[in-house]
Write an enzyme that holds these catalytic residues in place. Structure first.
Site, PDB file in Angstrom:
ATOM      1  N   ASN A  12       0.878  -1.175   0.000  1.00 50.54           N
ATOM      2  CA  ASN A  12       0.000   0.000   0.000  1.00 50.54           C
ATOM      3  C   ASN A  12       0.916   1.227   0.000  1.00 50.54           C
ATOM      4  OD1 ASN A  12      -1.791   2.079   0.501  1.00 50.54           O
ATOM      5  ND2 ASN A  12      -2.265   1.443   2.601  1.00 50.54           N
ATOM      6  N   LYS A  14       0.206   4.252  -0.298  1.00 50.66           N
ATOM      7  CA  LYS A  14      -0.376   5.484   0.270  1.00 50.66           C
ATOM      8  C   LYS A  14      -0.041   6.643  -0.676  1.00 50.66           C
ATOM      9  CE  LYS A  14      -0.021   3.320   4.729  1.00 50.66           C
ATOM     10  NZ  LYS A  14       0.088   3.425   6.171  1.00 50.66           N
ATOM     11  N   HIS A  90      -9.595   1.814   4.995  1.00 50.92           N
ATOM     12  CA  HIS A  90      -8.283   1.955   5.648  1.00 50.92           C
ATOM     13  C   HIS A  90      -8.413   2.967   6.795  1.00 50.92           C
ATOM     14  CE1 HIS A  90      -4.107   2.903   6.394  1.00 50.92           C
ATOM     15  NE2 HIS A  90      -3.810   1.755   5.798  1.00 50.92           N
ATOM     16  N   GLU A  92      -6.601   5.269   7.739  1.00 47.76           N
ATOM     17  CA  GLU A  92      -6.263   6.658   7.383  1.00 47.76           C
ATOM     18  C   GLU A  92      -7.435   7.343   6.673  1.00 47.76           C
ATOM     19  OE1 GLU A  92      -2.508   5.782   5.475  1.00 47.76           O
ATOM     20  OE2 GLU A  92      -1.687   5.256   7.441  1.00 47.76           O
ATOM     21  N   GLU A 163      -5.598  -4.434  10.713  1.00 45.78           N
ATOM     22  CA  GLU A 163      -4.507  -3.488  10.903  1.00 45.78           C
ATOM     23  C   GLU A 163      -4.716  -2.707  12.203  1.00 45.78           C
ATOM     24  OE1 GLU A 163      -2.577  -2.371   6.906  1.00 45.78           O
ATOM     25  OE2 GLU A 163      -4.343  -1.124   7.119  1.00 45.78           O
ATOM     26  N   GLY A 169       2.616   2.380  10.630  1.00 48.65           N
ATOM     27  CA  GLY A 169       3.598   3.434  10.414  1.00 48.65           C
ATOM     28  C   GLY A 169       4.359   3.827  11.668  1.00 48.65           C
ATOM     29  N   SER A 207       3.322  -2.068  10.307  1.00 45.03           N
ATOM     30  CA  SER A 207       4.783  -2.199  10.440  1.00 45.03           C
ATOM     31  C   SER A 207       5.296  -3.593  10.114  1.00 45.03           C
ATOM     32  CB  SER A 207       5.244  -1.747  11.831  1.00 45.03           C
ATOM     33  OG  SER A 207       4.907  -0.375  12.029  1.00 45.03           O
TER      34      SER A 207
HETATM   35  P1  PGA Z   1       2.816   0.329   7.523  1.00 43.90           P
HETATM   36  O1  PGA Z   1       1.369   0.588   6.898  1.00 43.90           O
HETATM   37  O2  PGA Z   1       3.305  -0.979   6.975  1.00 43.90           O
HETATM   38  O3  PGA Z   1       3.655   1.497   7.068  1.00 43.90           O
HETATM   39  O4  PGA Z   1       2.650   0.266   9.001  1.00 43.90           O
HETATM   40  C1  PGA Z   1       0.442  -0.454   6.758  1.00 43.90           C
HETATM   41  C2  PGA Z   1      -0.865   0.068   6.217  1.00 43.90           C
HETATM   42  O5  PGA Z   1      -1.310   1.134   6.631  1.00 43.90           O
HETATM   43  O6  PGA Z   1      -1.489  -0.572   5.347  1.00 43.90           O
END
Ligand code: PGA
Length: 245
Positions: A12, A14, A90, A92, A163, A169, A207
């Site tokens: 992903n 982003k 998601h 976010e 998640e 992140g 992560s």
């Molecule tokens: P990350 O993001 O691997 O940077 O923690 C995962 C995600 O939000 O899909």
């Protein structure tokens, strides 16, 4: 006996990456024979990404079919490109764009009646984990979608991503045991409603990286990963793909 679930490694990006990075991935990504690989790209790159190595996905879609919704992108438009998957719900999007469970459920219902495969994202914030309410929280996220989608949920949904928000992140990964515990709960909750859920792919996200991929992906109910940061580095992403094979 159920068949073995094939793993899915989903990047992903982003709002990261550029055309040069996409070309690097097209050239250097090593897709293992025994797993599927997907990159969920920013909209502008979707049309530039068609090739036969990996699947491509969008990171969101509008809840509306078409019309006066400036800046939004419809499922129909994604279907015009070679987009196979779309991430929905998601954290976010839920945070930055106030996407409620109801909006997520509507997008899911639309996607399940299209040719694009949604990846439903669920997961709890830190205070919910600290209060010990994780199962109730993810169950409520699932229930909203189940109520809206009816039978299509089990007939058509192939992929859910768990998640935990505190792990996204942050470099703070859920331990394999913490992740498996929630994946096991999701599997059991859904399988009780419909045995088909035993075949759904449950991805872990938060992560996930080249160092922890093997241990996470070895868990019984973890069928792949949704990977942010580490999906922007070709060498790390290749290691994760290998770990899934
Ligand atoms: P990350 O993001 O691997 O940077 O923690 C995962 C995600 O939000 O899909």
């Amino acid at each position: 006996m159920s068949e073995v679930r094939r793993k899915l490694v989903a990047g992903n990006w982003k709002m990261n990456g550029d055309r040069a990075l996409l070309n690097t991935f097209i050239e250097q990504l090593n897709v293992p024979q025994s797993a599927d690989v997907l990159l969920c790209l920013p909209y502008p790159y979707l049309g530039l990404a068609s090739q036969n190595k990996f699947s491509i996905g969008a990171q969101d879609c509008s809840e509306h079919e078409k019309g006066a919704h400036t800046g939004d992108v419809s499922l129909q438009m994604l279907q015009d490109l070679s987009v196979e998957y779309v991430i929905i719900g998601h954290s976010e999007r839920r945070q930055d764009h106030n996407e409620s469970n109801a909006v997520v459920a509507k997008k899911m219902a639309n996607a399940l009646s299209s040719n694009i495969k949604p990846i439903l994202c669920i997961g709890e914030p830190l205070e919910v984990r600290e209060n010990g309410d994780v199962f109730a929280y993810v169950q409520a996220q699932l229930d909203a979608v189940l109520a809206q989608c009816g039978d299509a949920f089990f007939e058509k949904l192939t992929t859910i991503a768990y998640e935990p928000i505190w792990a996204i992140g942050t470099g703070k990964t859920a331990t394999p045991e913490q992740a498996q515990e929630v994946h096991g709960f999701i599997r059991e909750y859904l399988t009780q409603k419909n045995a088909k859920a035993s075949q759904m792919r449950l991805l872990y996200g938060g992560s996930l990286n080249a160092s922890n991929a093997t241990a996470l992906l070895a868990q019984k109910d973890i069928d792949g990963g949704l990977i942010g940061g580490a999906s922007l580095k070709i060498d790390d992403f290749n290691v994760i793909c290998q770990a899934a094979s």
